[in-house]
Write an enzyme that holds these catalytic residues in place. Structure first.
Site, PDB file in Angstrom:
ATOM      1  N   THR A 131      82.344  25.547  36.499  1.00 21.24           N
ATOM      2  CA  THR A 131      81.554  24.410  36.073  1.00 21.24           C
ATOM      3  C   THR A 131      81.850  24.181  34.605  1.00 21.24           C
ATOM      4  OG1 THR A 131      79.625  25.629  35.264  1.00 21.24           O
ATOM      5  CG2 THR A 131      79.715  25.185  37.628  1.00 21.24           C
ATOM      6  N   ALA A 133      79.812  24.342  32.333  1.00 20.87           N
ATOM      7  CA  ALA A 133      78.928  25.151  31.505  1.00 20.87           C
ATOM      8  C   ALA A 133      79.327  26.615  31.451  1.00 20.87           C
ATOM      9  CB  ALA A 133      77.490  25.034  32.025  1.00 20.87           C
ATOM     10  N   CYS A 134      79.711  27.196  32.601  1.00 18.45           N
ATOM     11  CA  CYS A 134      79.790  28.651  32.635  1.00 18.45           C
ATOM     12  C   CYS A 134      81.189  29.193  32.849  1.00 18.45           C
ATOM     13  CB  CYS A 134      78.886  29.187  33.743  1.00 18.45           C
ATOM     14  SG  CYS A 134      79.460  28.794  35.402  1.00 18.45           S
ATOM     15  N   GLY A 135      82.190  28.343  32.953  1.00 13.76           N
ATOM     16  CA  GLY A 135      83.533  28.865  33.190  1.00 13.76           C
ATOM     17  C   GLY A 135      83.671  29.375  34.603  1.00 13.76           C
TER      18      GLY A 135
END
Length: 294
Positions: A131, A133-135
């Site tokens: 994502t 956001a979080c890799g």
């Protein structure tokens, strides 16, 4: 698969209508938003599959939510950071997906490798879904990284004054952030503090992948005499990506995570956090030209 198949190239920013409340009054306004769309990265072996239906010869490696733009760099940087490729020489071709008789799909990138067959991806022990956001969900173990990378050599030093000037250069060269206020950035500097390249994205991992992809495609690797500044916090994954490009000094505007500090110390990477006029040094202080500590 939820990938859309646009006939047009997606934009990095879009305009939207909104309702703004000021002093109890409702005003209709417009605003620019940073775009966020999925990008599917597919791998192909170098045996002619690019002329066939991609479903016959391609393997989906990752899906990431990204800001459209520099998609080929994003794909190349991701493959480098994950150890799928070692350098520019491993890539034969990067292109958007085009099946015969079908429109070009700007949310799918095919990477053709200079190999008769695809590498074994099982040892990576990942589910290749990301994502903004979080890799990548999950992470390779420290043992796997120790097999891939050696501790970084000290080699050179940089003054604290040069480090302290990096954030102002970052802010001055973020055009999409200035328009939308909703993007991360990763910037590459030489050892003297000169800005060499900068990439923006809704995801900080993507921004760094784009930056690494630029360096890879421009034959600039390894980046052993360079520094990187990221606009957000420093995570384990960002330190791992820096190691993949042999970057010895990673700075972050915000805080590092505990795993980021642990990994940086393991591989002798200089990790700096809370970089403003002052900053914290969590590892690798020997690369900094500073006065005696108090």
């Amino acid at each position: 698969m939820f990938i859309s198949t646009p006939n047009h190239r997606p934009k990095a920013r879009i305009r939207t209508q909104l309702l703004r409340i000021e002093y109890g009054r409702a005003l209709v306004k417009s605003d620019l938003l940073a775009s966020e769309e999925p990008l599917e990265i597919r791998l192909l072996a170098s045996s002619g599959q690019v002329s066939k239906k991609v479903s016959e010869g391609a393997k989906t490696l990752a899906v990431t939510m990204r800001t459209p733009g520099h998609d080929f760099e994003l794909a190349a940087g991701f493959l480098l950071a994950e150890g799928v490729i070692a350098g520019r020489e491993d890539i034969a071709r990067i292109a958007y997906c085009t099946d015969p008789g079908e429109p070009q799909q700007y949310n799918i990138v095919n990477v053709e490798l200079k190999a008769a067959r695809l590498p074994d991806l099982a040892p990576l022990e990942r589910h290749f879904y990301t994502t903004s956001a979080c890799g990548v969900c999950g992470k390779a173990g420290l043992e796997n990284l120790q097999r891939r990378y050696a501790p970084l050599e000290a080699g050179w030093t940089v003054s604290s004054e040069v480090i302290a000037k990096l954030p102002s250069q970052l802010r001055a060269h973020q055009p999409l952030f200035a328009q939308t206020g909703g993007l991360h950035a990763a910037a590459l500097f030489d050892r003297y503090g000169n800005l060499l390249a900068l990439r923006e994205d809704v995801g900080r991992h993507n921004a760094l992948d784009k930056l690494l992809g630029w360096a890879l495609l421009e034959y600039q690797l390894p980046l052993c005499e360079h520094m990187v500044l990221v606009s957000g916090r420093a995570s384990y994954e960002l330190v791992q990506k820096a190691l993949a490009a042999s970057i010895p000094l990673l700075c972050a505007i915000s805080a590092p995570s505990s795993l980021a500090v642990e990994l940086a110390r393991e591989f002798n990477l200089t990790l700096i956090g809370f970089l403003r006029d002052s900053f914290n040094v969590y590892s690798g202080a020997e690369r900094l030209d500073i006065g005696p500590s108090s």
